[in-house]
Design an enzyme around this catalytic site. Sequence first.
Site, PDB file in Angstrom:
ATOM      1  CG  ASP A 134    -144.203 -15.486 -39.688  1.00 55.68           C
ATOM      2  OD1 ASP A 134    -144.464 -15.826 -40.858  1.00 55.68           O
ATOM      3  OD2 ASP A 134    -145.056 -15.440 -38.790  1.00 55.68           O
ATOM      4  CG  ASP A 190    -147.764 -15.882 -40.931  1.00 58.53           C
ATOM      5  OD1 ASP A 190    -147.500 -14.697 -40.704  1.00 58.53           O
ATOM      6  OD2 ASP A 190    -147.612 -16.791 -40.092  1.00 58.53           O
ATOM      7  CG  HIS A 212    -152.853 -16.762 -35.596  1.00 56.08           C
ATOM      8  ND1 HIS A 212    -152.771 -17.997 -36.215  1.00 56.08           N
ATOM      9  CD2 HIS A 212    -151.598 -16.232 -35.641  1.00 56.08           C
ATOM     10  CE1 HIS A 212    -151.507 -18.192 -36.610  1.00 56.08           C
ATOM     11  NE2 HIS A 212    -150.789 -17.136 -36.278  1.00 56.08           N
ATOM     12  CG  HIS A 244    -147.076 -19.022 -37.174  1.00 54.47           C
ATOM     13  ND1 HIS A 244    -146.443 -17.799 -37.281  1.00 54.47           N
ATOM     14  CD2 HIS A 244    -146.323 -19.777 -36.357  1.00 54.47           C
ATOM     15  CE1 HIS A 244    -145.357 -17.809 -36.518  1.00 54.47           C
ATOM     16  NE2 HIS A 244    -145.248 -19.008 -35.950  1.00 54.47           N
TER      17      HIS A 244
HETATM   18 ZN   LIG Z   1    -146.930 -16.046 -38.383  1.00 55.35          ZN
END
Ligand SMILES: [Zn+2]
Lengths: 224, 317
Positions: free
Chosen positions: B253, B164, B127, B166
């Site tokens: 996650d 992941d 990120h 996200h």
């Molecule tokens: Zn994540």
Amino acid sequence: MFVSKSMTRKLITTTPETDVLTVGKMMKENQIRHIPVVDEGDILLGMVTDRDVRSAMSSVAHEDFDSKDERKKLSALTVKEIMTRDLVTVSPLHTLQDVLLLFQKHHYGALPVVDDKGVIKGIISIRDLVRAFINVMGIGEPGALLGIVAEDKLGQMKNIVDIITEENISMGSILVARHWEEGKRAVFPYLMTLNKARIKKKLEEAGYELLDPLEWHLDQLPRK
Amino acid sequence: MKRTGFLYDERYLYHDTGSYHPETSERLPAIYKGIEEGGLLEKVVLLKAKRADLKWIETVHSTDYIRRFEEVCLCGNTCLDSTDNQMCTETFDIAFLAVGGILDAARRVMEGELDNVFCAVRPPGHHAEHSQAMGFCYFNNVAICAKYLQIEFGVERVGIIDFDVHHGNATQNTFEHDPTVFYYSIHEHPSFAFPGTGREFEKGVGKGTGFTLNSPVLPGQGDQEYKKLIKKDFIPAFEKFKPQMILVSAGFDGHEDDDMSGIRLTTQWYTWMMEIIMNMAEKFCKGRLISILEGGYCIERLPELARNHIKVLLEEK
Ligand SMILES: [Zn+2]
């Protein structure tokens, strides 16, 4: 949320005496579909759209298939003959909400913005509104949406905002669907955080029901 | 059996995110424990962290940002750019150690000393934008690694797969113009999850068009939908791109027991996924692959997930 803040100011305008071919070229080159028609004092006289230009061209083409003659006719045809004179305009001090409702009512794609003397100040289009609402919703920035069901009574919103604030999380926006189930509202804060789990727990502890994401039928709200 | 490296360093634990933060230092010992209990420590080559050369971090991040990160950190501030990014005075140095450890691992793979490596680093990276810390991330580990491979070893096509839960907004942004790095991500749909990017229509920009691919998945979905999309999107895209090196943004996650998302993947899915990636690496990259830890916050599940991850890397059935 005034029109003056969101409208396009860099305007391409034309005059009533300009010929249709030139206007068609201007639209193509600038990738625009609406051109305001103004006099020497920038007073708005009318509006010409790509549709007006296209239908003018095709009516001429139908009458005469010889392209040389066709061009001649088109260059003789001026904007004042095809423009729309009876215009809905907005003032720079109209709000975006006004414009949103106007668009819904009239099916326009863009509206000219004029001051009280009739001078053109800008043009506001659906594109401008989309940009403004993305900004208001905060979804141009990283964050995550949460769905909360709250009872339709005073103070609920305050509680929710308090819980979010206590967690030190900034909010991009907060949307409320007033008609949810009987006596309930759905609240959708857009949270600028990756750490959603903790805030969810806090809200549940405070007695709020979190919406299952798949139950987010925002599009199924009452239609009129 | 493959020659597999395992990057683990106790110094990665010193990045302190305070109390109640999901990206806690407990994550790494959980990973270590899982690998140890599987009797796999003797089978891997244990790698230690190294400090990265600043010039590599500057391939992805602005000098101003790096300086600002250092200042904010040394001043004793406990967060950078957002309250999500909790840190301590050591964080800046540890972020350098994370990048450095990964680059050292990449060098060993490129020089033929190892086939693949699992880098259990903190802080995570995908990120972290060019000039902004975000979503628990400070330096974009995987993006810097890709740049290093291009510049130092002349790798012409790097394939990044990010599973992941996200979307790796910053990895996408770094390479969206670049047709020599393919970024594929599968994640929870951005209308429901952080960071709000990674929609189907984000496919790269300019010359990079067609070299970014996103598979957003609605909350509530699990193995079946993920397997379907991997077969439909990821496999054909990488078969066409033919990467010479594969980097994995390995985030755990999306597991059903991880409360960071509404995606419900099982432990088995992660093994299935890694086997697909290993086959791909075998086919196009002479088996070369570097896996870099991103998210994964369920301390109870991390041991088995890490153990299985290493087992696949070792090709130990
Ligand atoms: Zn994540």
